[in-house]
Design a protein around this motif. Structure first.
Motif, PDB file in Angstrom:
ATOM      1  N   TYR A  10      -6.741   7.717  -7.550  1.00  0.00           N
ATOM      2  CA  TYR A  10      -7.876   8.052  -6.689  1.00  0.00           C
ATOM      3  C   TYR A  10      -8.448   9.390  -7.133  1.00  0.00           C
ATOM      4  N   LYS A  11      -9.705   9.383  -7.488  1.00  0.00           N
ATOM      5  CA  LYS A  11     -10.438  10.588  -7.888  1.00  0.00           C
ATOM      6  C   LYS A  11      -9.691  11.430  -8.929  1.00  0.00           C
ATOM      7  N   GLY A  12      -9.205  10.759  -9.974  1.00  0.00           N
ATOM      8  CA  GLY A  12      -8.579  11.460 -11.086  1.00  0.00           C
ATOM      9  C   GLY A  12      -7.111  11.806 -10.914  1.00  0.00           C
ATOM     10  N   ALA A  13      -6.525  11.507  -9.778  1.00  0.00           N
ATOM     11  CA  ALA A  13      -5.102  11.771  -9.552  1.00  0.00           C
ATOM     12  C   ALA A  13      -4.355  10.440  -9.481  1.00  0.00           C
ATOM     13  N   THR A  14      -3.084  10.478  -9.822  1.00  0.00           N
ATOM     14  CA  THR A  14      -2.263   9.268  -9.854  1.00  0.00           C
ATOM     15  C   THR A  14      -0.959   9.511  -9.109  1.00  0.00           C
ATOM     16  N   TYR A  15      -0.559   8.492  -8.351  1.00  0.00           N
ATOM     17  CA  TYR A  15       0.711   8.502  -7.630  1.00  0.00           C
ATOM     18  C   TYR A  15       1.463   7.232  -8.013  1.00  0.00           C
ATOM     19  N   VAL A  16       2.765   7.342  -8.259  1.00  0.00           N
ATOM     20  CA  VAL A  16       3.582   6.194  -8.644  1.00  0.00           C
ATOM     21  C   VAL A  16       4.701   6.021  -7.619  1.00  0.00           C
ATOM     22  N   SER A  29       3.563  -0.410   2.654  1.00  0.00           N
ATOM     23  CA  SER A  29       4.305   0.804   3.002  1.00  0.00           C
ATOM     24  C   SER A  29       4.869   1.471   1.755  1.00  0.00           C
ATOM     25  N   THR A  30       5.188   0.693   0.731  1.00  0.00           N
ATOM     26  CA  THR A  30       5.747   1.253  -0.501  1.00  0.00           C
ATOM     27  C   THR A  30       4.738   2.115  -1.234  1.00  0.00           C
ATOM     28  N   TRP A  31       3.496   1.662  -1.327  1.00  0.00           N
ATOM     29  CA  TRP A  31       2.513   2.380  -2.146  1.00  0.00           C
ATOM     30  C   TRP A  31       1.395   3.041  -1.352  1.00  0.00           C
ATOM     31  N   CYS A  32       1.314   2.810  -0.079  1.00  0.00           N
ATOM     32  CA  CYS A  32       0.171   3.325   0.684  1.00  0.00           C
ATOM     33  C   CYS A  32       0.577   4.230   1.840  1.00  0.00           C
ATOM     34  N   SER A  33       1.420   3.755   2.686  1.00  0.00           N
ATOM     35  CA  SER A  33       1.731   4.479   3.919  1.00  0.00           C
ATOM     36  C   SER A  33       2.581   5.722   3.692  1.00  0.00           C
ATOM     37  N   ASN A  34       3.303   5.759   2.599  1.00  0.00           N
ATOM     38  CA  ASN A  34       4.235   6.861   2.374  1.00  0.00           C
ATOM     39  C   ASN A  34       3.829   7.780   1.227  1.00  0.00           C
ATOM     40  N   ILE A  35       2.549   7.898   0.945  1.00  0.00           N
ATOM     41  CA  ILE A  35       2.089   8.802  -0.115  1.00  0.00           C
ATOM     42  C   ILE A  35       2.335  10.235   0.355  1.00  0.00           C
ATOM     43  N   PRO A  36       3.121  11.001  -0.397  1.00  0.00           N
ATOM     44  CA  PRO A  36       3.401  12.380   0.019  1.00  0.00           C
ATOM     45  C   PRO A  36       2.134  13.234   0.032  1.00  0.00           C
ATOM     46  N   ALA A  37       2.090  14.187   0.929  1.00  0.00           N
ATOM     47  CA  ALA A  37       0.953  15.115   0.994  1.00  0.00           C
ATOM     48  C   ALA A  37       0.794  15.803  -0.352  1.00  0.00           C
ATOM     49  N   GLY A  38      -0.417  15.827  -0.853  1.00  0.00           N
ATOM     50  CA  GLY A  38      -0.706  16.481  -2.119  1.00  0.00           C
ATOM     51  C   GLY A  38      -0.555  15.602  -3.344  1.00  0.00           C
ATOM     52  N   PRO A  41      -4.579  14.643  -4.216  1.00  0.00           N
ATOM     53  CA  PRO A  41      -5.205  15.760  -3.499  1.00  0.00           C
ATOM     54  C   PRO A  41      -6.497  15.421  -2.750  1.00  0.00           C
ATOM     55  N   SER A  42      -7.302  14.523  -3.255  1.00  0.00           N
ATOM     56  CA  SER A  42      -8.564  14.176  -2.590  1.00  0.00           C
ATOM     57  C   SER A  42      -8.384  13.208  -1.432  1.00  0.00           C
ATOM     58  N   LEU A  43      -7.193  12.664  -1.287  1.00  0.00           N
ATOM     59  CA  LEU A  43      -6.928  11.698  -0.228  1.00  0.00           C
ATOM     60  C   LEU A  43      -6.469  12.451   1.025  1.00  0.00           C
ATOM     61  N   THR A  44      -7.438  12.821   1.848  1.00  0.00           N
ATOM     62  CA  THR A  44      -7.154  13.542   3.084  1.00  0.00           C
ATOM     63  C   THR A  44      -6.411  12.622   4.056  1.00  0.00           C
ATOM     64  N   PRO A  45      -5.819  13.159   5.103  1.00  0.00           N
ATOM     65  CA  PRO A  45      -5.168  12.298   6.094  1.00  0.00           C
ATOM     66  C   PRO A  45      -6.109  11.228   6.657  1.00  0.00           C
TER      67      PRO A  45
END
Length: 89
Positions: A10-16, A29-38, A41-45
């Motif tokens: 999302y917006k140039g950042a990647t989470y695995v 819940s594996t890939w969406c609900s538990n994304i750690p803060a930061g 970075p562009s994915l606000t609460p």
């Protein structure tokens, strides 16, 4: 159960994330609900909540790749891409 690796961009950042499930589709819940803060970075609460509300739905097979599926979700006017890869049987 197979192990799946989820790559969320999302917006140039990647989470695995990884999780063992019977299939890759219904386990947001594996890939969406538990994304750690930061992690994205562009994915606000508020945007993370929007993503969670839109996360269910179909993935499409990745062309010319076995055991990989992809979906795009519009979040806050930008594209969020999720790729699911079966990484272990």
């Amino acid at each position: 159960m197979p192990l799946y690796t989820y790559v969320v961009s999302y917006k140039g950042a990647t989470y695995v994330a990884q999780g063992s499930h019977s299939n890759y589709r219904g386990f947001i819940s594996t890939w969406c609900s538990n994304i750690p803060a930061g992690a994205l970075p562009s994915l606000t609460p508020a945007l993370q909540k929007e993503l969670a509300s839109k996360a269910y739905g179909e993935f499409s097979p990745v062309a010319n790749v076995k055991h990989a599926w992809r979906k795009s979700i519009e979040v806050g006017g930008s594209e969020c891409t999720v790729v699911a890869v079966q990484t272990q049987v």
